[in-house]
Design an enzyme around this catalytic site. Sequence first.
Site, PDB file in Angstrom:
ATOM      1  N   TYR A  66     -62.089 -53.283  11.775  1.00  0.00           N
ATOM      2  CA  TYR A  66     -60.549 -53.353  10.203  1.00  0.00           C
ATOM      3  C   TYR A  66     -61.360 -52.185   8.783  1.00  0.00           C
ATOM      4  O   TYR A  66     -62.435 -52.435   9.051  1.00  0.00           O
ATOM      5  CB  TYR A  66     -60.412 -54.396  10.117  1.00  0.00           C
ATOM      6  CG  TYR A  66     -60.129 -55.433  10.190  1.00  0.00           C
ATOM      7  CD1 TYR A  66     -61.229 -56.265  11.091  1.00  0.00           C
ATOM      8  CD2 TYR A  66     -59.071 -56.106  11.019  1.00  0.00           C
ATOM      9  CE1 TYR A  66     -60.924 -56.902  12.314  1.00  0.00           C
ATOM     10  CE2 TYR A  66     -58.585 -57.115  11.523  1.00  0.00           C
ATOM     11  CZ  TYR A  66     -59.432 -57.599  12.188  1.00  0.00           C
ATOM     12  OH  TYR A  66     -59.562 -58.795  13.227  1.00  0.00           O
ATOM     13  N   HIS A  70     -53.906 -55.320  10.599  1.00  0.00           N
ATOM     14  CA  HIS A  70     -54.301 -55.191  12.695  1.00  0.00           C
ATOM     15  C   HIS A  70     -55.114 -54.515  12.449  1.00  0.00           C
ATOM     16  O   HIS A  70     -56.170 -53.103  11.870  1.00  0.00           O
ATOM     17  CB  HIS A  70     -53.014 -53.850  12.877  1.00  0.00           C
ATOM     18  CG  HIS A  70     -53.127 -53.784  14.475  1.00  0.00           C
ATOM     19  ND1 HIS A  70     -52.742 -55.394  14.930  1.00  0.00           N
ATOM     20  CD2 HIS A  70     -53.541 -52.564  15.007  1.00  0.00           C
ATOM     21  CE1 HIS A  70     -53.092 -54.006  15.879  1.00  0.00           C
ATOM     22  NE2 HIS A  70     -53.984 -52.623  16.025  1.00  0.00           N
ATOM     23  N   LYS A 121     -54.939 -50.233  19.280  1.00  0.00           N
ATOM     24  CA  LYS A 121     -56.076 -49.526  19.037  1.00  0.00           C
ATOM     25  C   LYS A 121     -56.478 -48.541  19.571  1.00  0.00           C
ATOM     26  O   LYS A 121     -56.155 -48.247  20.128  1.00  0.00           O
ATOM     27  CB  LYS A 121     -56.954 -50.771  18.938  1.00  0.00           C
ATOM     28  CG  LYS A 121     -56.827 -51.699  18.561  1.00  0.00           C
ATOM     29  CD  LYS A 121     -57.418 -53.071  18.257  1.00  0.00           C
ATOM     30  CE  LYS A 121     -56.972 -54.268  18.771  1.00  0.00           C
ATOM     31  NZ  LYS A 121     -56.088 -54.656  17.331  1.00  0.00           N
TER      32      LYS A 121
END
Lengths: 362, 362
Positions: free
Chosen positions: B298, B309, B340
């Site tokens: 993160y 997210h 991602k």
Amino acid sequence: MNATLDGGVVRASGDARQRFHDARGYGRASGPDVTLARVEAAHLLYRGDLDSISGMDFRAFFRDSVASEDAFAARFLVYADLRERGFYLAPAREGWPGSDRERGDGEDTAGRDGNASGGGGSDADILVFERGEKPGGPVDHRVRVLGEREELAAAALAGQTLAVVDEESEVSYFACATGGGFDGRTEYDLPAAIDADLLDDRVVCWSPPGDLYESAFYGQPISGRDDADVDALQLSLVEAADLAARGAVELDADEVIERGRAVEGERFDRRLSVYRELRDRGVVPKTGYKFGADFRTYDAVETVAELPHSERLVRVVQPDHRFHPRELALDVRLAGGVRKRMVFALAGDDSNDYLTVDRLTP
Amino acid sequence: MNATLDGGVVRASGDARQRFHDARGYGRASGPDVTLARVEAAHLLYRGDLDSISGMDFRAFFRDSVASEDAFAARFLVYADLRERGFYLAPAREGWPGSDRERGDGEDTAGRDGNASGGGGSDADILVFERGEKPGGPVDHRVRVLGEREELAAAALAGQTLAVVDEESEVSYFACATGGGFDGRTEYDLPAAIDADLLDDRVVCWSPPGDLYESAFYGQPISGRDDADVDALQLSLVEAADLAARGAVELDADEVIERGRAVEGERFDRRLSVYRELRDRGVVPKTGYKFGADFRTYDAVETVAELPHSERLVRVVQPDHRFHPRELALDVRLAGGVRKRMVFALAGDDSNDYLTVDRLTP
């Protein structure tokens, strides 16, 4: 309420049997008292239902239990997680509800609850009873607890539910079932002795009958999209070895297999064995490379033009393969993400066994 | 039209220069004629633009080329695929458009076009020019062609686009860029000397300040969901080693590291090194186990209650790691599926390098 540690189990008296055992499914009844496994007693301490065990608070008892039983911390985390999800459960341990044999007393030496050296004769750690059932009722999951760093023999997985505890103490569940669940219904006729060249690590068929690709779904046209002046189909070595053995291409099957071994070693034989068996069963395996697997499979292909979604990803492993939980998580997660089921093929010398692994969200 | 094979290249005269080179970007001009690499000539044969090369049709010329140049079949498939997608391209080969140096003549001995022993001084096989640009214009991708069974050194990937040809001749593209693209903006203060126990392969902090989890996002509450009577936070060994070194937990950092090495070997040191560097840069790494990675990260955590997210998955590898294309496909595909980006951390003794790999759909 206080309880007493006694030879690896915890005993509580007074109204403990009624409160913990009869009403909430902890432990086993011992006459008017209740006998608790360490993991159960720790959970009662943790919830504040017990105040102390032989003078120990949660911290002290947890430390003592980690020092006394293998993998206690991981088992506690899974026990607590499943309890929170509303299941009744019991340690898979001789004498505890749901285990195969019940003993008359609660004595047990310290050791990992319910592993092979304990009761029940299985590798499970925790038994989870069907929703709404009390301990001793039908078992829904035989849960094996695993740290994320522990490897596990593929052959030992069938029929178990794995609870993998990651390094940050999150739990993932995987159900492992015998069999691949294939339902092969693909039918086609193969041509005979098509002209083909073995080139490097692939095979090219020249002017093949259209059905070989369109209906049997072997190979890949050398190019499907533009105005190619060439009519050719490329086959993988696995496809070519299979077709050569069936007499459909004019190549020596042994020569193709030799080439396969040259480029990928023994693994080629294992993959070919699984490929052939699936084709024999009416299943169409195609490469699973894009998904990191050996094959993706189709139960029923009518035509390539109307190709259904492939149902499964297959990874071929040796029968003595040991899974690393991280790989298992990666494979099963990816398969779920593309709406397929993950199947492991344990390719042996004489026969292949299949294992389907699904991620559970209990 | 017919052309002639001459010392590893193909020469065509007449209006070939105008038709193939000037109008469609094949080959290099040699006075009034055009000189083609084998892969280019094969593509013209394949499309029917050439009828034969020194008497050979497509099949014969393809066989001859497979026998003459390494990995010809794979390079041809990628060349044809990129041409079909509407790009101008050139073999990365000395004297061909876009390669670093241009030579006066077209002579070249047989061998893999444009590899390190060829022209241009790079490991690329094919140069792809920017959309709308002719050969010799700005290069968009330096494409390295790889069979699915060839391993590739991680350290050699930066700046390249990989074209992986699977066993069924499908091509997948991966762009490999230097750096992880982290943009760490997480801020927090750490407490001092929290009471903690090292238990098995994890650490438990007792009654920690809430901010350690809620804002710095270290650890996992021992249970967040039910009416637990215990206030404790579990830390992974990596988190605990980092916090111990920062003086935030009352544990000996070396002892935690020793435990880490005992349970996962040298890999622990590499993961810790990457973990620390990311924390130093304001990035929050948490376990990536569920995605089969070492960490998910993160960039900016305000509070865990409003967790964004996570942007990246990080896999830690040794600096001399060699990728197997199948693993690469699996990692990158999974990362894409959960929105991602996939980052590989090459953890060295003194510093870590990062490599971001994205799947391309040109």
